[in-house]
Scaffold this active site. Structure first.
Site, PDB file in Angstrom:
ATOM      1  N   LYS A   1      41.780 118.395  32.067  1.00 11.98           N
ATOM      2  CA  LYS A   1      42.701 117.876  31.052  1.00 11.98           C
ATOM      3  C   LYS A   1      44.076 117.588  31.657  1.00 11.98           C
ATOM      4  O   LYS A   1      44.710 116.568  31.335  1.00 11.98           O
ATOM      5  CB  LYS A   1      42.842 118.890  29.909  1.00 11.98           C
ATOM      6  CG  LYS A   1      43.898 118.530  28.871  1.00 11.98           C
ATOM      7  CD  LYS A   1      43.638 117.196  28.165  1.00 11.98           C
ATOM      8  CE  LYS A   1      44.772 116.824  27.204  1.00 11.98           C
ATOM      9  NZ  LYS A   1      44.828 117.692  26.022  1.00 11.98           N
TER      10      LYS A   1
ATOM     11  N   LYS B   1      55.002 119.572  27.408  1.00 11.95           N
ATOM     12  CA  LYS B   1      54.407 120.878  27.721  1.00 11.95           C
ATOM     13  C   LYS B   1      53.269 120.729  28.716  1.00 11.95           C
ATOM     14  O   LYS B   1      53.156 121.491  29.690  1.00 11.95           O
ATOM     15  CB  LYS B   1      53.914 121.534  26.423  1.00 11.95           C
ATOM     16  CG  LYS B   1      53.217 122.871  26.613  1.00 11.95           C
ATOM     17  CD  LYS B   1      51.698 122.747  26.695  1.00 11.95           C
ATOM     18  CE  LYS B   1      51.092 122.202  25.417  1.00 11.95           C
ATOM     19  NZ  LYS B   1      49.606 122.175  25.498  1.00 11.95           N
TER      20      LYS B   1
ATOM     21  N   THR C   1      45.403 122.998  25.082  1.00 10.29           N
ATOM     22  CA  THR C   1      45.685 122.669  26.484  1.00 10.29           C
ATOM     23  C   THR C   1      46.639 123.721  27.014  1.00 10.29           C
ATOM     24  O   THR C   1      47.790 123.809  26.574  1.00 10.29           O
ATOM     25  CB  THR C   1      46.300 121.272  26.616  1.00 10.29           C
ATOM     26  OG1 THR C   1      45.380 120.306  26.103  1.00 10.29           O
ATOM     27  CG2 THR C   1      46.599 120.947  28.073  1.00 10.29           C
TER      28      THR C   1
END
Length: 288
Positions: A167, A235, A92
């Protein structure tokens, strides 16, 4: 098929095992080599460096923590890539970085897919991940039979970067739903209720979510073992904030939830599962 997998951590290792069980030959590399060597018993071939790992591979998978890690891997393997190899990044990372990687390798005849996943370690083990894919339709068609070994829902979302954008939208919903589940159960407990019964009562109604039904039971017993680390969710939320700034979009709920997860990290939960936000919220709530 000859495949390469770079990044054999909590998600990558079980995904490699699924490809091996499906009969593929997989060469693996990990920066911490011991994690790659653990897969040798399952039949993986351990490479000593990324360039060696990709030699002869039809498809090259990357599954590493953050944007700089993916860029570092691409830099390491770029000179060894040959035309018709397919790079599939399942990390990701920034959608902008995914687009940049795809553009830079297209001129070499190397197709790239960004294919981040949702479902955590259990989904990686069971092959039930949700996989969101960006890239050309032709590259997606090549990869789809392989990705079907890893996920139960594999969706082509559009051009390069579209998988990453999807995502990040997923992570907004995940973080908000997880925090909502934690606060609901905390409220129930403080109101004198048995939170386990509350979970049973509301888990099939309008309040139901994957986070409530799968992580709620762990919250009740303070089981913070990671299926997905707090530090990785933090993150991802940082990536959302960066993309939202690019889009000129304000996301006030995201800002609040990011602050809560940062607080959880400050309380020592960075290496715990993201359900540990419940413990952090409990401590915050009891501050007088």
């Amino acid at each position: 098929m000859d495949l390469t997998w770079i990044g054999t951590g909590i998600m990558g290792a079980p995904m490699v095992r699924r490809l091996l069980k499906a009969g593929h030959r997989v060469r693996v590399f990990n920066r911490t080599i011991e994690k790659a060597r653990a897969l040798a018993a399952d039949g993986a071939i351990v490479a000593s460096n990324p360039s060696e790992a990709i030699e002869g591979a039809a498809m090259i998978f990357t599954m590493v923590p953050d944007t700089p890690d993916v860029l570092r891997v691409i830099d390491q393997i770029s000179s060894a890539l040959v035309s018709d190899q397919l790079v599939i990044d399942m990390s990701t990372i920034s959608p902008a970085a995914s687009r940049k990687i795809a553009d830079s390798l297209a001129s070499r005849g190397v197709a790239v897919l960004d294919a981040p996943v949702s479902g955590g370690e259990p989904g990686a083990i069971d092959g039930t991940l949700t996989i969101m894919v960006g890239g050309t339709p032709e590259a997606f068609a090549r990869a789809q039979p392989i990705l079907a070994n890893l996920g139960k829902r594999v969706t082509h979302m559009g051009a390069a970067g579209a998988g990453q954008t999807t995502k990040l939208a997923n992570q907004i919903a995940v973080s908000l739903n997880c925090t909502a589940a934690a606060e609901a159960l905390l409220f129930a407990r403080q109101g004198g209720l048995d939170p386990a019964r509350v979970l049973e009562a509301i888990g099939d109604g309008a309040a139901a979510s994957w986070q409530l039904n799968n992580l709620g039971p762990k919250m009740l017993v303070h089981d913070n073992r990671p299926g997905f680390f707090v530090k990785l969710l933090r993150k991802d939320l940082r990536l959302v904030a960066e993309a939202a700034k690019e889009y000129g979009l304000a996301l006030p709920a995201l800002a609040l939830v990011s602050s809560i997860y940062n607080t959880a990290a400050a309380m020592g939960h960075d290496d715990d599962g993201h359900q540990s936000v419940a413990d952090a919220l409990e401590r915050i709530a009891k501050v007088k």
